[in-house]
Design a protein around this motif. Structure first.
Motif, PDB file in Angstrom:
ATOM      1  N   GLU A   1     -26.629  19.441  32.465  1.00  0.00           N
ATOM      2  CA  GLU A   1     -25.193  19.436  32.764  1.00  0.00           C
ATOM      3  C   GLU A   1     -24.906  20.129  34.094  1.00  0.00           C
ATOM      4  OE1 GLU A   1     -20.937  20.658  30.663  1.00  0.00           O
ATOM      5  OE2 GLU A   1     -22.820  21.475  29.908  1.00  0.00           O
ATOM      6  N   GLN A   2     -25.625  21.215  34.361  1.00  0.00           N
ATOM      7  CA  GLN A   2     -25.444  21.897  35.641  1.00  0.00           C
ATOM      8  C   GLN A   2     -25.824  20.997  36.815  1.00  0.00           C
ATOM      9  OE1 GLN A   2     -26.369  26.274  36.026  1.00  0.00           O
ATOM     10  NE2 GLN A   2     -27.638  25.764  34.265  1.00  0.00           N
ATOM     11  N   VAL A   3     -26.952  20.306  36.681  1.00  0.00           N
ATOM     12  CA  VAL A   3     -27.397  19.404  37.748  1.00  0.00           C
ATOM     13  C   VAL A   3     -26.364  18.298  37.954  1.00  0.00           C
ATOM     14  CG1 VAL A   3     -29.183  17.791  38.496  1.00  0.00           C
ATOM     15  CG2 VAL A   3     -29.829  19.866  37.258  1.00  0.00           C
ATOM     16  N   ARG A   4     -25.938  17.693  36.856  1.00  0.00           N
ATOM     17  CA  ARG A   4     -24.969  16.604  36.916  1.00  0.00           C
ATOM     18  C   ARG A   4     -23.681  17.036  37.610  1.00  0.00           C
ATOM     19  NH1 ARG A   4     -21.774  15.552  31.582  1.00  0.00           N
ATOM     20  NH2 ARG A   4     -20.677  17.307  32.540  1.00  0.00           N
ATOM     21  N   ASN A   5     -23.164  18.188  37.217  1.00  0.00           N
ATOM     22  CA  ASN A   5     -21.905  18.665  37.803  1.00  0.00           C
ATOM     23  C   ASN A   5     -22.052  19.002  39.280  1.00  0.00           C
ATOM     24  OD1 ASN A   5     -20.917  18.383  35.231  1.00  0.00           O
ATOM     25  ND2 ASN A   5     -20.669  20.568  34.828  1.00  0.00           N
ATOM     26  N   ARG A   6     -23.173  19.617  39.633  1.00  0.00           N
ATOM     27  CA  ARG A   6     -23.390  19.987  41.040  1.00  0.00           C
ATOM     28  C   ARG A   6     -23.491  18.735  41.901  1.00  0.00           C
ATOM     29  NH1 ARG A   6     -25.885  24.944  42.000  1.00  0.00           N
ATOM     30  NH2 ARG A   6     -25.888  24.310  44.195  1.00  0.00           N
ATOM     31  N   LEU A   7     -24.230  17.729  41.437  1.00  0.00           N
ATOM     32  CA  LEU A   7     -24.399  16.513  42.222  1.00  0.00           C
ATOM     33  C   LEU A   7     -23.101  15.716  42.309  1.00  0.00           C
ATOM     34  CD1 LEU A   7     -27.918  15.212  41.117  1.00  0.00           C
ATOM     35  CD2 LEU A   7     -27.284  16.233  43.308  1.00  0.00           C
ATOM     36  N   TRP A   8     -22.284  15.786  41.275  1.00  0.00           N
ATOM     37  CA  TRP A   8     -21.018  15.062  41.321  1.00  0.00           C
ATOM     38  C   TRP A   8     -20.093  15.648  42.387  1.00  0.00           C
ATOM     39  CZ3 TRP A   8     -19.812  10.501  39.323  1.00  0.00           C
ATOM     40  CH2 TRP A   8     -18.480  10.096  39.414  1.00  0.00           C
ATOM     41  N   HIS A   9     -20.049  16.979  42.448  1.00  0.00           N
ATOM     42  CA  HIS A   9     -19.162  17.642  43.400  1.00  0.00           C
ATOM     43  C   HIS A   9     -19.779  17.755  44.792  1.00  0.00           C
ATOM     44  CE1 HIS A   9     -15.966  18.633  40.666  1.00  0.00           C
ATOM     45  NE2 HIS A   9     -16.802  19.182  39.818  1.00  0.00           N
ATOM     46  N   GLU A  10     -21.130  17.812  44.841  1.00  0.00           N
ATOM     47  CA  GLU A  10     -21.823  17.964  46.123  1.00  0.00           C
ATOM     48  C   GLU A  10     -22.967  16.955  46.203  1.00  0.00           C
ATOM     49  OE1 GLU A  10     -22.352  22.345  47.183  1.00  0.00           O
ATOM     50  OE2 GLU A  10     -22.107  22.439  45.005  1.00  0.00           O
ATOM     51  N   PRO A  11     -22.653  15.663  46.345  1.00  0.00           N
ATOM     52  CA  PRO A  11     -23.705  14.631  46.289  1.00  0.00           C
ATOM     53  C   PRO A  11     -24.720  14.698  47.413  1.00  0.00           C
ATOM     54  CG  PRO A  11     -21.571  13.691  46.917  1.00  0.00           C
ATOM     55  CD  PRO A  11     -21.308  15.092  46.476  1.00  0.00           C
ATOM     56  N   ASN A  12     -24.446  15.475  48.459  1.00  0.00           N
ATOM     57  CA  ASN A  12     -25.409  15.593  49.555  1.00  0.00           C
ATOM     58  C   ASN A  12     -26.394  16.741  49.359  1.00  0.00           C
ATOM     59  OD1 ASN A  12     -24.381  13.418  51.148  1.00  0.00           O
ATOM     60  ND2 ASN A  12     -22.675  14.720  51.787  1.00  0.00           N
ATOM     61  N   LEU A  13     -26.346  17.395  48.209  1.00  0.00           N
ATOM     62  CA  LEU A  13     -27.263  18.502  47.952  1.00  0.00           C
ATOM     63  C   LEU A  13     -28.713  18.049  48.031  1.00  0.00           C
ATOM     64  CD1 LEU A  13     -25.751  20.498  44.918  1.00  0.00           C
ATOM     65  CD2 LEU A  13     -26.215  21.378  47.196  1.00  0.00           C
ATOM     66  N   ASN A  14     -29.561  18.935  48.498  1.00  0.00           N
ATOM     67  CA  ASN A  14     -30.997  18.683  48.511  1.00  0.00           C
ATOM     68  C   ASN A  14     -31.524  18.833  47.087  1.00  0.00           C
ATOM     69  OD1 ASN A  14     -33.918  19.963  48.644  1.00  0.00           O
ATOM     70  ND2 ASN A  14     -33.648  18.719  50.485  1.00  0.00           N
ATOM     71  N   ILE A  15     -32.086  17.773  46.537  1.00  0.00           N
ATOM     72  CA  ILE A  15     -32.492  17.769  45.130  1.00  0.00           C
ATOM     73  C   ILE A  15     -33.672  18.708  44.891  1.00  0.00           C
ATOM     74  CG2 ILE A  15     -33.359  16.327  43.240  1.00  0.00           C
ATOM     75  CD1 ILE A  15     -31.724  14.018  44.437  1.00  0.00           C
ATOM     76  N   ALA A  16     -34.581  18.783  45.837  1.00  0.00           N
ATOM     77  CA  ALA A  16     -35.722  19.704  45.693  1.00  0.00           C
ATOM     78  C   ALA A  16     -35.224  21.143  45.639  1.00  0.00           C
ATOM     79  CB  ALA A  16     -36.695  19.510  46.844  1.00  0.00           C
ATOM     80  N   GLY A  17     -34.268  21.471  46.492  1.00  0.00           N
ATOM     81  CA  GLY A  17     -33.707  22.815  46.488  1.00  0.00           C
ATOM     82  C   GLY A  17     -32.953  23.106  45.203  1.00  0.00           C
ATOM     83  N   LEU A  18     -32.260  22.099  44.682  1.00  0.00           N
ATOM     84  CA  LEU A  18     -31.528  22.268  43.423  1.00  0.00           C
ATOM     85  C   LEU A  18     -32.499  22.487  42.268  1.00  0.00           C
ATOM     86  CD1 LEU A  18     -28.677  22.221  42.194  1.00  0.00           C
ATOM     87  CD2 LEU A  18     -28.948  19.751  41.857  1.00  0.00           C
ATOM     88  N   ALA A  19     -33.613  21.786  42.290  1.00  0.00           N
ATOM     89  CA  ALA A  19     -34.633  21.961  41.248  1.00  0.00           C
ATOM     90  C   ALA A  19     -35.156  23.387  41.244  1.00  0.00           C
ATOM     91  CB  ALA A  19     -35.777  20.974  41.477  1.00  0.00           C
ATOM     92  N   GLN A  20     -35.428  23.924  42.421  1.00  0.00           N
ATOM     93  CA  GLN A  20     -35.913  25.299  42.532  1.00  0.00           C
ATOM     94  C   GLN A  20     -34.854  26.284  42.058  1.00  0.00           C
ATOM     95  OE1 GLN A  20     -36.993  26.487  46.498  1.00  0.00           O
ATOM     96  NE2 GLN A  20     -38.176  28.242  45.803  1.00  0.00           N
ATOM     97  N   GLU A  21     -33.608  26.058  42.459  1.00  0.00           N
ATOM     98  CA  GLU A  21     -32.511  26.959  42.099  1.00  0.00           C
ATOM     99  C   GLU A  21     -32.303  27.033  40.589  1.00  0.00           C
ATOM    100  OE1 GLU A  21     -27.642  27.088  42.531  1.00  0.00           O
ATOM    101  OE2 GLU A  21     -28.822  25.887  43.943  1.00  0.00           O
ATOM    102  N   LEU A  22     -32.451  25.891  39.907  1.00  0.00           N
ATOM    103  CA  LEU A  22     -32.143  25.837  38.475  1.00  0.00           C
ATOM    104  C   LEU A  22     -33.374  25.991  37.587  1.00  0.00           C
ATOM    105  CD1 LEU A  22     -29.385  23.066  38.433  1.00  0.00           C
ATOM    106  CD2 LEU A  22     -29.109  25.550  38.425  1.00  0.00           C
ATOM    107  N   GLY A  23     -34.501  26.309  38.186  1.00  0.00           N
ATOM    108  CA  GLY A  23     -35.658  26.673  37.383  1.00  0.00           C
ATOM    109  C   GLY A  23     -36.542  25.538  36.918  1.00  0.00           C
ATOM    110  N   TYR A  24     -36.402  24.353  37.507  1.00  0.00           N
ATOM    111  CA  TYR A  24     -37.318  23.256  37.180  1.00  0.00           C
ATOM    112  C   TYR A  24     -38.647  23.508  37.898  1.00  0.00           C
ATOM    113  CZ  TYR A  24     -33.408  20.575  35.240  1.00  0.00           C
ATOM    114  OH  TYR A  24     -32.345  20.153  34.483  1.00  0.00           O
ATOM    115  N   THR A  25     -39.715  22.942  37.358  1.00  0.00           N
ATOM    116  CA  THR A  25     -41.027  23.128  37.967  1.00  0.00           C
ATOM    117  C   THR A  25     -41.050  22.601  39.400  1.00  0.00           C
ATOM    118  OG1 THR A  25     -42.044  22.851  35.787  1.00  0.00           O
ATOM    119  CG2 THR A  25     -43.495  22.700  37.704  1.00  0.00           C
TER     120      THR A  25
END
Length: 277
Positions: free
Chosen positions: A214-238
């Motif tokens: 849900e956090q990923v979904r909401n962040r991408l909806w509001h900020e679709p230009n986010l770097n996905i690799a950086g978001l993965a690191q921020e939210l604790g994905y491998t």
């Protein structure tokens, strides 16, 4: 969950109910004159849904199943597709998945298949709420629902294992290991898992995964230009591929495709079938 942004209103429950209920909400859904479908993306909550107006159906095993009002929307592990014609209005009770079934006195097995039909005294509210909705007395309708649960005298002590576990999971955004959640709840992993499964029908890991998605979904909806690799690191994905696999598991699409859709929706000001909690 089941909502569109333009008409959406949220109502904070009384303090006595906040350990069990995240919020009450209202929405009016405008559909096309011909039958149209819309997709509801999973999140980390369970819902009790009352609806009024046009008939609402869910796509089920290649056919449409008409839903009564109210119905339960338990935790979804994939998108659900609903269908309707014209317009309908909704009163929703967004609950924590570890409290909803105890609140209603139902077995947690009710929530294992996402959307479930159920027989319960709460259905007696339907006609009262329908009259209030027809008069557009939204706050009065919400008050009726809240009063129902206040009279139930729900018990959920701050000292309870599930309350402590839920608080820890919410604070961690789904990124806290089960062992740490158990420690925060002052119990063992085994006891936590047993109690959590009994109350919600799902494991701690199941719910944590939905919270993080849900956090990923909401962040991408509001900020679709986010770097996905950086978001993965921020939210604790491998890594990014781990995030992408989990995202596709719950949404049916990749983060990149979802982000492109978010950009297009922003340009067109279209409706979306989830809300930002």
């Amino acid at each position: 969950m089941l909502s569109f942004q333009t008409n959406h209103q949220e109502f904070v429950p009384s303090e006595e109910l906040q350990r069990n209920i995240k919020c009450f909400w209202y929405d009016k859904i405008e559909c096309k004159k011909e039958e149209s479908g819309f997709e509801v993306v999973p999140d980390g909550y369970a819902e009790i849904i009352f609806y009024f107006g046009s008939e609402l159906s869910i796509s089920y095993q290649d056919s449409l199943k008409v839903l009564p009002s109210p119905f339960i929307m338990g935790l979804l592990n994939q998108p659900a597709v609903f269908n309707s014609i014209d317009s309908f209005e909704i009163i929703g009770i967004r609950c924590y998945p570890w409290t909803i079934f105890d609140m209603l006195g139902l077995s947690a097995a009710k929530g294992k298949n996402g959307v479930q039909v159920f027989t319960h005294p709460i259905a007696e509210l339907q006609s009262v709420l329908c009259d209030l909705i027809r008069l557009h007395q939204i706050e009065e309708a919400i008050a009726k629902v809240e009063d129902y649960f206040l009279k139930k005298q729900l018990q959920s002590s701050e000292d309870s294992l599930l309350f402590k576990a839920g608080t820890a999971m919410t604070a961690g955004g789904g990124n806290m290991p089960v062992s740490q959640i158990a420690a925060a709840s002052h119990t063992t992993v085994r006891t936590l898992e047993r109690n959590f499964k009994q109350s919600s029908g799902y494991t701690v890991k199941d719910v944590s995964g939905l919270m993080r998605f849900e956090q990923v979904r909401n962040r991408l909806w509001h900020e679709p230009n986010l770097n996905i690799a950086g978001l993965a690191q921020e939210l604790g994905y491998t890594d990014q591929s781990h995030l992408s696999r989990e995202f596709k598991r719950y949404s049916g699409t990749t983060p990149a495709v979802f982000a492109r859709k978010a950009k297009q929706q922003t340009i067109n000001n279209d409706f979306v079938a989830f809300i930002q909690s």
